[in-house]
Scaffold this motif. Structure first.
Motif: not given
Length: 411
Positions: A30, A35-36, A38-39, A42, A91-92, A95
């Motif tokens: 994170a 990001v936080d 929770s993100s 994911y 981040y994307e 992911f």
């Protein structure tokens, strides 16, 4: 064969480490990606999504390819996905790389289990599959704790760089030591899809979803359970997780021989014992020593469910086992997600931190009921066909190109 199984186990070790190490590095991930928490969480779901989607799709795409080539390709794709995680700047992109890394997870285990069983022969299939899965259990004892420490000291990307290197080593080992195997089954996609729809295969997959969901209903919330209820300090959570991995390893060593001796009874006994253990966990979790002993038992008995179900689904698919074998790992990942969701519902509803164990016992009991139903259908069909002396399915080759297990004759 030992070196071939070792190469498959190293691949399983890499996959197990990549799947679970991120859970211990969420704060670092994170912070690194801005990001936080929770993100960052994911990203765990992204990997699971890749597993569920990739198992049937990649298996379908590789139906006609030689099994050895398929194993190398799947492990290579896994290595590339993890290298993408190391190199992705946003981040994307991370992911997307986690989805890619998850795609070959179930397909590799499905093809690897069939390869291990083929190499071992009909009398030692359970032992061979369990030895391959041993890499997954050792990952929880060694790979995840060491990867977490490495990621905390050198940055979270370092953990995935090491996973990439191990995956490349596994691919090289498979290329060097796994023999060229005759194709097990028809090699036709339509046959594989039809086998996936057989009632006994469907029941086996459903038994896995519900039977194994109880394990993850507890494991997903093991940290707050042992810290708040058992009084174990937060620094001791790593030890608890390692104990779970030790239990998985012990379960792997025992489940293989038991599955070879009596496949369906091993399924029944594991699920019944798991149901009792989860109910007992609602009491044992209040003491640190009994809580840790229960965690070891949870890993051992929980993993005792996976090996026999894997063999059961493979054998029930008859002459087209590849898709069913891979789909079994999609089922286990659905169990992971579903168990965590059900456990979270209990906590959110104010039922307390012991509620995931009680709800997990209910899930496992449903899995046991499904397994017993499948066994009853087997016995009924066996009685129906016995006077006929032969059936259409009796002439099919077994899932691994060998004689079917006596406890799992195809109806």
């Amino acid at each position: 064969m030992p070196l071939a199984l070792l190469a498959l186990a190293v691949g399983a070790f890499a996959i197990g480490t990549a799947e679970f190490v991120i859970m211990g590095l969420l704060p670092e991930v994170a912070d690194g990606l801005g990001v936080d928490i929770s993100s960052a969480g994911y990203l765990i779901s992204a990997y699971a999504l890749g597993v569920v989607v990739g198992a049937p799709l990649l298996t379908a795409a590789a139906t006609r390819l030689p099994r050895k080539s398929v194993l190398i390709l799947f492990m290579g794709l896994f290595a590339l996905g993890n290298l993408g995680t190391v190199l992705s700047p946003t981040y994307e992109a991370v992911f997307a790389s986690r989805v890619v890394a998850g795609l070959p997870h179930g397909a590799f285990f499905g093809a690897g289990a069939l390869a291990a069983a083929q190499m071992a022969g009909p009398a030692r299939q359970g032992r061979a599959v369990a030895r391959m899965f041993l890499g997954l259990t050792v990952a929880n004892v060694v790979g995840v704790p060491v990867g977490t420490l490495l990621g905390q000291e050198l940055g979270w990307r370092a953990a995935f760089l090491v996973v990439t290197a191990i995956a490349a080593l596994a691919a090289a080992g498979i290329a060097a030591f796994v023999p060229r195997l005759p194709r097990a089954g028809t090699g036709r996609l339509l046959s594989e899809v039809r086998a996936l729809g057989r009632p006994q295969v469907v029941l086996g997959l459903l038994a896995g979803v519900f039977g194994f969901a109880g394990v993850f209903a507890v494991y997903s919330y093991i940290s707050p359970m042992v810290t708040e209820l058992a009084g174990i300090p937060e620094r001791g959570v790593t030890v608890v997780l390692a104990l779970f991995g030790i239990g998985m390893t012990l379960g792997s060593l025992v489940a293989g021989p038991l599955s070879d001796r009596a496949l369906r009874p091993t399924v029944y006994g594991s699920m019944a014992a798991l149901t009792v253990l989860l109910l007992a966990f609602t009491y044992t979790v209040h003491n640190p020593w009994t809580a840790m002993a229960s965690v070891v038992a949870l890993g051992a008995i929980g993993f005792g469910v996976t090996t026999p179900l894997q063999l059961l689904v493979m054998n029930k698919a008859g002459s087209a086992p590849t898709m069913a074998s891979a789909a079994n790992h999609s089922a286990f990942n659905l169990a992971n997600a579903g168990g965590a969701w059900v456990g979270g519902l209990g906590i959110s509803a104010g039922l307390g931190l012991t509620s995931p164990a009680a709800l997990g016992a209910a899930l496992t009991l449903v899995g046991l009921a499904i397994a017993l139903t499948a066994g009853a259908l087997d016995r009924r069909n066996a009685r129906t066909r016995r006077p006929q002396e032969t059936t259409t399915d009796s002439t099919e080759p077994a899932a691994t190109g060998t004689q079917q297990h006596p406890d799992t004759e195809e109806p």
